[in-house]
Scaffold this motif. Sequence first.
Motif, PDB file in Angstrom:
ATOM      1  N   LEU A 161       0.974  -1.015  -0.413  1.00 20.17           N
ATOM      2  CA  LEU A 161       0.106  -0.096   0.058  1.00 20.17           C
ATOM      3  C   LEU A 161       1.042   1.292   0.062  1.00 20.17           C
ATOM      4  CD1 LEU A 161      -2.902  -0.836   2.174  1.00 20.17           C
ATOM      5  CD2 LEU A 161      -2.976  -0.881  -0.045  1.00 20.17           C
ATOM      6  N   ILE A 162       2.464   1.033   0.482  1.00 23.46           N
ATOM      7  CA  ILE A 162       2.800   2.030   0.684  1.00 23.46           C
ATOM      8  C   ILE A 162       3.608   2.197  -1.014  1.00 23.46           C
ATOM      9  CG2 ILE A 162       5.171   3.357   1.375  1.00 23.46           C
ATOM     10  CD1 ILE A 162       4.581   1.519   4.517  1.00 23.46           C
ATOM     11  N   THR A 163       3.429   1.953  -1.177  1.00 24.02           N
ATOM     12  CA  THR A 163       4.328   1.500  -2.326  1.00 24.02           C
ATOM     13  C   THR A 163       2.930   1.778  -3.744  1.00 24.02           C
ATOM     14  OG1 THR A 163       4.189  -0.788  -3.157  1.00 24.02           O
ATOM     15  CG2 THR A 163       6.258   0.006  -2.535  1.00 24.02           C
ATOM     16  N   SER A 189       9.566  -2.402  -3.363  1.00 25.67           N
ATOM     17  CA  SER A 189       9.826  -1.494  -2.277  1.00 25.67           C
ATOM     18  C   SER A 189       9.525  -2.524  -1.244  1.00 25.67           C
ATOM     19  CB  SER A 189      10.120  -0.072  -2.041  1.00 25.67           C
ATOM     20  OG  SER A 189      11.039   0.445  -3.126  1.00 25.67           O
ATOM     21  N   GLY A 190       8.623  -3.011  -1.189  1.00 20.00           N
ATOM     22  CA  GLY A 190       7.176  -3.340  -0.186  1.00 20.00           C
ATOM     23  C   GLY A 190       7.476  -3.920   1.056  1.00 20.00           C
ATOM     24  N   VAL A 191       8.677  -4.928   0.668  1.00 22.27           N
ATOM     25  CA  VAL A 191       8.996  -5.288   1.695  1.00 22.27           C
ATOM     26  C   VAL A 191       9.980  -4.724   3.278  1.00 22.27           C
ATOM     27  CG1 VAL A 191      10.373  -8.277   2.325  1.00 22.27           C
ATOM     28  CG2 VAL A 191       8.828  -7.482   0.402  1.00 22.27           C
ATOM     29  N   SER A 192      10.811  -3.819   1.961  1.00 22.14           N
ATOM     30  CA  SER A 192      11.717  -3.435   3.001  1.00 22.14           C
ATOM     31  C   SER A 192      10.887  -2.356   3.782  1.00 22.14           C
ATOM     32  CB  SER A 192      12.943  -2.647   1.843  1.00 22.14           C
ATOM     33  OG  SER A 192      11.777  -2.036   0.886  1.00 22.14           O
ATOM     34  N   TYR A 193       9.758  -1.998   2.804  1.00 21.62           N
ATOM     35  CA  TYR A 193       9.384  -0.726   4.251  1.00 21.62           C
ATOM     36  C   TYR A 193       8.200  -1.078   5.243  1.00 21.62           C
ATOM     37  CZ  TYR A 193       9.776   2.686   0.308  1.00 21.62           C
ATOM     38  OH  TYR A 193      10.773   3.127  -0.882  1.00 21.62           O
TER      39      TYR A 193
END
Lengths: 233, 287
Positions: free
Chosen positions: B42-44, B220-224
């Motif tokens: 959701l962030i990405t 990138s979602g996983v790192s966030y």
Amino acid sequence: MPLLELSGIHARYGEMAALQGVDLDLSEGETLALAGANGAGKTTLMRLLCGLMPPSRGEVRVAGICLPPGDPRAAAAAGLALVPEGRLLFDSLSVEENLMIGAGARAGRWSLKAIYDLFPVLRDKRTQPPGSLSGGQQQMVAIGRALAANPAILLCDEISLGLSPLVTREVYEALKSVQREGIALIVVDQDVSRAQAISDRVACMFQGRLTLTGPAATTTPQAMKAAFFGDAA
Amino acid sequence: MTALFELLLQGVTLGGLYGVIGAGLALTFGVLRVVNLSHGELITIGAFIAVGVTALAPTVPVLAVLVLACALCAALGGLLQVAFVERAMHFRDPMVPMLVTFGIAVILRNLLVETAGADLRGLNVGGLAQASLQLGPVIIGALPVVTLGIAVVVFAGLAAVIRHTRFGREVRALSDRPDIAALMGIRVARVHVKVAALAAGLAALAGVLLAMRASVSPYSGVSYLLIAFEVVVLGGLGSTRGAFAAGVLLGVTQVLSAWWDSNAGLLYVHLVFFSILVLRAMTGRLS
């Protein structure tokens, strides 16, 4: 027509039968003392009545209308409110927020002012978290929270659990005021005689069944004791 | 001394952003009791909506882009709650909704790759990216300060909503005792949808703020999500205020450790997180 009718109520926790064919009714403004040993099914019956669990069989009617099973909102709208065992107040809410959270389910006389008039001690504690109150004051908040929903039937589960005799007397005085407003009560208390003293009828449960119902004034301690241990009077 | 103060200030500004990254996850866990593994996606998505809108309509102000990204993501979060997560929550096993959010994360990530490609993207904020502020002897970038300002406003607003509104009371009641809250006539499923939408909106906000500072890829979602988990666990499960404090701690750690060891990346952030967990375990305060 009775205000509350339970017919052929069965309930289960997995494989275990908690209620096995309970038939019970309650008239408008009537008070019923519900007795029974631990595990007899009293709390299950209370939870079922207010929609916290669905019956596996049977139905609950309020004023002749069948309640949808396991729907707490519908139960609240129909006029059932619970003072749960152990109070179960909302710790993140202040005393006043606890009292307000259930308000608006139905119209009626139980405004915030009316609740503070019933329990004046809570007025000074309105901004405090309930965890900072004594056990008796917490029980008052729990009763007030249930009253704020303007119920027709107030379900009081283990009403004096953990309270001193003095505070218990205060709580029972409050219940008498509630009775005078025409609200029907079902009172569960380990001290059966105290609950019986304010009741019109008594009922006793054993292993998920009702083993006795009768007028509070004429039901003897011997009959209660026999029903308590499963011997029908 | 001035250099150290500058670093601390940079750390605090980064920490505000980390707090926003964790806030939505804290809210979802605190109220819904769901570990939302799609939070990173959701962030990405929030970042990519902003990048996409800016590419299509470069004249739209950044603030409008940010609001649009948050609104669209909030709608998506509410929709996912209604369609999938709420249904999964009817199972007693908390693994079921968690696995559903894992599935949602995989689908969202791949949809993003299919529609936007796998390239790194950043949000062009014009001169704001290079602008700096001078506070006495201390010089700090304007963008991090703006980011921190937005984070502070968002956390203050969130706190005000939770503290003073009917929705906030319902959220707190549900967080305390979901079954008793239902008894009070609270429309539980409706509050869940609002919370999921709010959490997704916060995720989008974090995404847009991240895209202003650095490049974002659909992966990138996983790192966030990892950062969000650390923020939520350190800040206290379900506490948005704690999320902000934990975000600041991790942000300061990252900036200070980068000064000490420029190749460290997030290593020291994870080490601080791990050390605090060990300390809590030793003192019996893990939960």
